[in-house]
Enzyme design. Sequence first.
Site, PDB file in Angstrom:
ATOM      1  N   PRO A 135     -43.350  67.026 -83.208  1.00 53.16           N
ATOM      2  CA  PRO A 135     -44.313  68.090 -82.909  1.00 53.16           C
ATOM      3  C   PRO A 135     -43.844  69.536 -83.108  1.00 53.16           C
ATOM      4  O   PRO A 135     -43.710  70.307 -82.159  1.00 53.16           O
ATOM      5  CB  PRO A 135     -44.673  67.811 -81.453  1.00 53.16           C
ATOM      6  CG  PRO A 135     -43.426  67.216 -80.887  1.00 53.16           C
ATOM      7  CD  PRO A 135     -42.841  66.384 -81.995  1.00 53.16           C
ATOM      8  N   CYS A 136     -43.667  69.914 -84.358  1.00 51.71           N
ATOM      9  CA  CYS A 136     -43.257  71.288 -84.664  1.00 51.71           C
ATOM     10  C   CYS A 136     -44.348  72.297 -84.305  1.00 51.71           C
ATOM     11  O   CYS A 136     -44.051  73.482 -84.117  1.00 51.71           O
ATOM     12  CB  CYS A 136     -42.853  71.409 -86.134  1.00 51.71           C
ATOM     13  SG  CYS A 136     -44.064  70.791 -87.297  1.00 51.71           S
TER      14      CYS A 136
END
Length: 179
Positions: A135-136
């Site tokens: 989850p950047c």
Amino acid sequence: MNYSTHYSSPLGKILLASDGDNLIGLWYEGQKYYAATIKEKIEDKSELSVFKITKKWLDRYFNGEKPDISELPLSPKGGEFRKAVWDVLCKIPYGKTITYGEIAEILADKMGKERMSSQAVGGAVGHNPISIIIPCHRVIGKNGSLTGFASGISKKVKLLELEKVDMSHFFVPTKGTAL
């Protein structure tokens, strides 16, 4: 040999890539660094089990559920530093955010260094080859800036809204490299 398939998300078409057993890539069509870690020939093979479970995971995610990253066999390609950053990203809870500086502090502590560059962390975050799942989009600037998402800020905002993140203290930058 690597394999690919496509997934139609509410935010656009996504390319999934696999080495046959593990997910090695997930990119929105047209995003920065699209399929950059795929150097070998790639063949369409939608029936791979890794693609089936990834698509089910994505269906659940886009339906507002909180599927766990550990449900998927991930094998992102990158150097030791990038993998260390991506490992930290995997630990950001659903619906929460973290700053580049906080990631730098975590890594510095883990590596026994006095400090770590937030810019170096930003480079690794930006080159994340398994977007959404790693989850950047949950990484923000220290001042609340929603900067730095290879698929564009509008997708980052929509993903954070999907996760019901309180967006009231964040802002979209007026200039930057990933708008």
